[in-house]
Design an enzyme around this catalytic site. Structure first.
Site, PDB file in Angstrom:
ATOM      1  N   CYS A  68      94.145 -93.543 -34.479  1.00 37.24           N
ATOM      2  CA  CYS A  68      95.556 -93.047 -35.053  1.00 37.24           C
ATOM      3  C   CYS A  68      95.896 -94.221 -35.737  1.00 37.24           C
ATOM      4  O   CYS A  68      96.075 -95.366 -35.075  1.00 37.24           O
ATOM      5  CB  CYS A  68      96.512 -92.448 -34.095  1.00 37.24           C
ATOM      6  SG  CYS A  68      98.074 -92.158 -35.119  1.00 37.24           S
ATOM      7  N   CYS A  71     100.433 -96.567 -34.746  1.00 34.86           N
ATOM      8  CA  CYS A  71     100.737 -97.557 -33.825  1.00 34.86           C
ATOM      9  C   CYS A  71      99.669 -98.795 -33.597  1.00 34.86           C
ATOM     10  O   CYS A  71      98.613 -98.310 -33.006  1.00 34.86           O
ATOM     11  CB  CYS A  71     100.891 -97.088 -32.396  1.00 34.86           C
ATOM     12  SG  CYS A  71     102.438 -96.125 -32.301  1.00 34.86           S
ATOM     13  N   CYS A 146     102.733 -88.017 -28.917  1.00 39.85           N
ATOM     14  CA  CYS A 146     103.001 -89.157 -29.773  1.00 39.85           C
ATOM     15  C   CYS A 146     104.177 -89.663 -29.066  1.00 39.85           C
ATOM     16  O   CYS A 146     105.397 -89.389 -29.057  1.00 39.85           O
ATOM     17  CB  CYS A 146     103.567 -88.650 -31.079  1.00 39.85           C
ATOM     18  SG  CYS A 146     104.127 -90.085 -32.007  1.00 39.85           S
ATOM     19  N   ASP A 346     122.215-101.322 -48.576  1.00 43.27           N
ATOM     20  CA  ASP A 346     121.008-100.906 -47.725  1.00 43.27           C
ATOM     21  C   ASP A 346     119.904-100.462 -48.875  1.00 43.27           C
ATOM     22  O   ASP A 346     119.853 -99.068 -48.986  1.00 43.27           O
ATOM     23  CB  ASP A 346     121.341 -99.715 -46.820  1.00 43.27           C
ATOM     24  CG  ASP A 346     120.361 -99.399 -46.121  1.00 43.27           C
ATOM     25  OD1 ASP A 346     119.143 -99.968 -45.779  1.00 43.27           O
ATOM     26  OD2 ASP A 346     120.617 -98.297 -45.348  1.00 43.27           O
ATOM     27  N   CYS A 372     114.673-103.178 -45.207  1.00 45.01           N
ATOM     28  CA  CYS A 372     113.391-102.748 -44.450  1.00 45.01           C
ATOM     29  C   CYS A 372     112.324-103.364 -44.802  1.00 45.01           C
ATOM     30  O   CYS A 372     111.094-103.270 -44.693  1.00 45.01           O
ATOM     31  CB  CYS A 372     113.137-101.113 -44.677  1.00 45.01           C
ATOM     32  SG  CYS A 372     113.118-100.780 -46.206  1.00 45.01           S
TER      33      CYS A 372
END
Length: 414
Positions: A68, A71, A146, A346, A372
């Site tokens: 996957c 991660c 998950c 933001d 971010c």
């Protein structure tokens, strides 16, 4: 050609890097100090065999780890992992010649992500598969568990696969289910459905709505167009309860959101009027309104409409004025921000360069930047620092657990 390499450091995307005579080699799923062996192609070593493991290597908790693509750092112990994220922020600032206090990375626990983007495909056996893309690939990895996700999302995987089946009507459709856990249940917005052939047929829509009702979804929408709504999806922002727009933006992890909001609110205490720019549906607006009146602006008309709907839903807040406005093309000028002595921004990953350039001409004594993307944050920070602001401190936030992604809050004072 098979090579044996020593990993010297971690790259910005979370790959281990070995320095060789022919240049750096990137080795996914490795750690600094490890000796690894594998075949090197185009500067990458895939499927590395770990010959000497790092003391910081731990057992991954997901059964899908390694395949996957969600991660990439589950094998790294918490302390060095969080320190590395803090270092990524320091490096981004250093490229702009900025030095400041960088606090320890705020950690979030597993099982807390309330938003997932689940890809759907039909397997060779005709069964609908739901999951995430493999690393560096378009291949789908079907997931049954998950560890980063809210358990409510994981429990709904089988029902969501049945919902997804209706959107696989056209062979070119590659649906993605954007699933959000809200106060009133799961909200699902579907994108990636083939439209050139006429879009979803009436029969497929009926099957999608029936599957959504069976799954007890609060709402099902197709690229923002509501197909069914049993209950209005709502979220809490400070003292307010706000209706979430279909397909609208929401911070992925409530604990990360709370950490960022708390730092923004603390930084603007004492302000007489606050501007909340790129406000979305009011993530920061409503908590800020417990301090002072707020002028809120965002390019999303749906987000502003949701924000306005939330005004009056909670007590203890000052006046909120909200405007739908493209802050990239029409940033708020000093005249528009008159009376604002504090500003919170933001923006999306692209940053807020044009809007930031307007701030030195205002009366704002404090600016809080939420980002971010440490690179665009550092670029915009340079503008404020050159205009006489100082970057007081930065707090990294690990909103996307076990990924290379890092968010931050920075406080500037004039």
């Amino acid at each position: 050609m098979t090579e044996t390499l020593t990993i010297s450091r971690m790259g910005g995307q979370g790959d281990g890097i070995a320095e060789t005579a022919s240049g750096p080699v990137f080795a996914p799923l490795t750690l600094p100090g490890e000796t690894v062996r594998g075949e090197v192609r185009d500067g990458r070593l895939e499927r590395a065999e770990i010959l000497t493991a790092s003391p910081a290597r731990i057992a991954p908790v997901s059964p899908h780890y390694g395949d996957c693509g969600g991660c990439s750092l589950q094998h790294w112990a918490a302390e060095p992992y969080l320190d590395w994220k803090r270092e990524q922020v320091r490096l981004a600032l250093a490229r702009e010649g900025i030095e400041t206090e960088i606090e320890a990375t705020v950690a979030v626990p597993p099982g807390t992500r309330r938003r997932l983007a689940l890809h759907a495909r039909r397997g060779e056996d005709g069964r609908v598969q739901l999951g995430f893309k493999a690393r560096k690939s378009w291949r789908l990895v079907e997931v049954t568990a998950c560890p980063v996700a809210d358990p409510r999302l994981v429990a709904a995987f089988p029902a969501l696969a049945r919902v997804a089946g209706a959107f696989l009507e056209h062979p070119k459709s590659a649906p993605t289910l954007h699933v959000t856990a809200t106060l009133t249940g799961l909200d699902v917005d579907v994108t990636g459905v083939e439209r050139r052939s006429g879009g979803l047929s009436a029969d497929a829509r009926m099957r999608a709505v029936a599957a959504a009702a069976e799954a007890n979804l609060a709402r099902l929408s197709l690229a923002g167009d509501v197909l069914m709504m049993e209950r209005q999806p709502t979220v809490a922002f400070g003292p307010a309860t706000v209706p979430l727009p279909a397909g609208g933006f929401l911070q992925a992890v409530p604990e990360a959101e709370a950490a960022m909001v708390a730092r923004a609110v603390e930084a603007v205490r004492g302000a007489k009027k606050i501007a909340d720019l790129f406000c979305g549906a009011g993530t920061f607006t409503f908590p800020l309104a417990t301090v002072a009146p707020v002028l809120a602006a965002d390019g999303s008309a749906a987000g502003i409409a949701a924000l306005k709907s939330g005004i009056g839903s909670g007590g203890g807040m000052k006046t909120i004025t909200a405007e739908a406005r493209d802050l990239f093309r029409r940033p708020l000028a000093p005249y528009d921000l008159r009376g604002c002595d504090a500003v919170v921004l933001d923006p999306p990953r692209a940053g807020a360069l044009e809007q930031t350039r307007q701030l030195p001409g205002t009366k704002a004594g404090v600016v809080v930047g939420v980002s971010c993307n440490p690179v665009t944050f550092a670029r915009d920070a340079r503008v404020l620092i050159d205009a006489g602001f100082s970057l007081e401190r930065v707090t990294p936030v690990d909103q996307f657990l076990w990924s290379a992604h890092v968010e931050l809050v920075g406080v500037f004072r004039r």
